[in-house]
Design an enzyme around this catalytic site. Structure first.
Site, short mmCIF file in Angstrom:
data_model
loop_
_atom_site.label_atom_id
_atom_site.label_comp_id
_atom_site.label_asym_id
_atom_site.label_seq_id
_atom_site.Cartn_x
_atom_site.Cartn_y
_atom_site.Cartn_z
N HIS A 1 0.83 -1.21 0.00
CA HIS A 1 0.00 0.00 0.00
C HIS A 1 0.86 1.26 0.00
O HIS A 1 0.55 2.24 -0.68
CB HIS A 1 -0.93 0.00 1.22
CG HIS A 1 -1.88 -1.14 1.25
ND1 HIS A 1 -3.23 -0.99 1.06
CD2 HIS A 1 -1.69 -2.47 1.43
CE1 HIS A 1 -3.84 -2.16 1.13
NE2 HIS A 1 -2.91 -3.07 1.35
N ASP B 1 -6.10 5.62 1.76
CA ASP B 1 -6.21 4.22 1.36
C ASP B 1 -7.65 3.75 1.56
O ASP B 1 -8.30 4.11 2.55
CB ASP B 1 -5.26 3.39 2.21
CG ASP B 1 -4.99 2.01 1.64
OD1 ASP B 1 -5.95 1.26 1.41
OD2 ASP B 1 -3.81 1.67 1.44
#
Length: 468
Positions: free
Chosen positions: A17, A105
């Site tokens: 990520h 995110d």
């Protein structure tokens, strides 16, 4: 004079990520925006230690203490329990005008959206997965309502019919790994349901994919999100727009890279090497490790394998490896702790990729035109491996099996028996990926639109945060 836009970027604190979101941060800085990239203290330290790439002067770092945990399950619980108040405190402590926007995110959406709503800051969610995977997660509740999950492990090949547009593609075994949890009240399962639901409250959605790869599903996502920016492959966009970028391959790595493997690759024949990496999180039993090693050796192909120090489960670690494997590995294998993967996949000696089907690895392999053997373990990897093998025809799916004869057969299929068939579609999709990042391409245009949309928001203020 108005201050330039100031964007907060908030990744989930894991390698897969952090890397794409840091690449996006660099692209935004290159376009004249100021960015504060928010890490955990632990990842901030690792990023500084492992990456030699210089940072844009408009990029600053802030970090949140006390969120990191040593394994992925505990990390989810830590995010659930600790993240939102710490993030709120960080935003408040910046003082001055609020940031222009938050790019969060997709699995940090709950805290980011709630803090954004409290502080009047627009939130854009960045789902660091494929459009197909994102669409699947958005149908978790429907899968429950239609009785397709939970299920027993004995009937894993039954088709899944409740996901519009993907009705004829998935079997039970191809759903995200959380769908294998029998208890739907399990906190990890509920974490994903809650985060995915909160994501739909964002102002827009960024996807690390490109239009021609997933156009039909991106269109379906447009019924939920008012604006979608498909801007992958991000590492290719970075290279296309910042041609003098000194070392893009390690710009988001939390683990030091061993570049000696590139010299080893230089000595190998063209398209002969199988590159093997299961990413930063997957674990193998000792038995699985040996089955893979036997299969690779028995295939007769040279191989480069990323063997992290923690790849084999601690309780299964033993020092003895059969002598015949040691000899064969020395003859045609190369083992490293961590590799500069983008450069490895782009190397002329690499002909195939045995992968865990993480999305970054999948996108990097697509761009390089390297076909895949997919062995998924967690999260979206099951979805990715099915799409790679059955939707895009750029690899073979080996999920839920791990024995030396299957490994050997899959390697031979990819490198010899089925290579011509697989390479035809692999080369075509690789071409589309490269075209997407060129000026006028779909991803290039989507990035330009994202930048212009951020600039058109009510300007906040840039707050300088120490690099520490």
């Amino acid at each position: 004079m108005d201050a330039p836009p100031h964007v907060l970027i908030l990744p989930f604190p894991a390698q897969g990520h952090v890397k794409p979101m840091l690449t996006l941060a660099e692209l935004l800085c290159h376009a004249g925006l100021h960015v504060t990239f928010i890490n955990t203290d632990h990842n901030h330290h690792n990023l500084r230690r492992s990456s030699s790439a210089p940072r844009p002067h408009r990029l600053r770092f802030a970090s949140i203490p006390g969120v990191h945990r040593p394994n992925i399950t505990d990390l989810f619980f830590s995010v659930m329990d600790n993240f939102k108040p710490k993030f709120r405190d960080l935003v408040v402590s910046m003082g001055g005008p609020p940031p222009t926007c938050i790019i969060a995110d997709g699995i940090m959406a709950v805290g980011a959206v709630e803090v954004g709503e409290e502080r009047g800051i627009p939130v854009i969610c960045f789902r660091t997965q494929s459009a197909c995977s994102t669409w699947t997660y958005l149908h978790l509740t429907k899968l429950i309502e239609d009785g397709e999950i939970p299920f027993s492990g004995e009937t894993m090949d039954l088709p899944i019919t409740s996901i519009p547009g993907l009705e004829n593609l998935f079997r039970r075994r191809d759903l995200p790994s959380i769908c294998r949890i029998g208890d739907l009240q399990n906190p990890i399962f509920q974490f994903f349901v809650t985060q995915t639901s909160a994501m739909t409250r964002a102002s827009a959605l960024i996807l690390h994919t490109f239009q021609n790869l997933e156009a039909a599903i991106i269109a379906k996502l447009g019924a939920i999100f008012p604006t979608i920016y498909p801007i992958g492959p991000l590492h290719a966009l970075l290279k296309a727009q910042i041609t003098d970028h000194p070392s893009p391959s390690d710009s988001g790595s939390l683990i030091p890279q061993d570049r000696s493997c590139l010299t080893w690759l230089d000595s190998q024949p063209s398209r002969s090497v199988v590159y093997v990496s299961f990413g930063s999180l997957a674990k193998l039993t000792r038995g699985q490790f040996l089955e893979f090693l036997y299969g690779l050796v028995n295939s007769g192909k040279p191989f480069l394998w990323v063997v992290r120090s923690d790849l084999v489960l601690e309780e299964d670690r033993v020092d003895e490896t059969p002598e015949e494997l040691m000899v064969a590995t020395r003859e045609r294998g190369c083992l490293v702790d961590w590799a500069p993967q983008e450069e490895v996949l782009a190397h002329w000696a690499v002909g195939g990729f045995l992968t865990h089907s993480g999305w970054n690895s999948t996108v990097e392999s697509i761009l390089a035109g390297v076909p895949m053997i997919c062995w998924p373990q967690i999260a979206d990897q099951q979805v990715n491996s099915r799409c790679a093998s059955e939707l895009w025809r750029i690899g073979v799916d080996m999920k839920d099996t791990c024995d030396r004869s299957t490994v050997e057969k899959m390697v031979r299929d990819l490198m010899e028996d089925k290579r011509e068939e697989i390479m035809k579609s692999t080369a075509e999709i690789s071409r589309m990926a490269r075209d997407s990042v060129e000026k006028g391409g779909s991803s290039h245009s989507a990035l330009e639109k994202l930048i212009e949309d951020i600039k058109s928001m009510k300007f906040g203020g840039h707050v300088s945060v120490s690099d520490k």
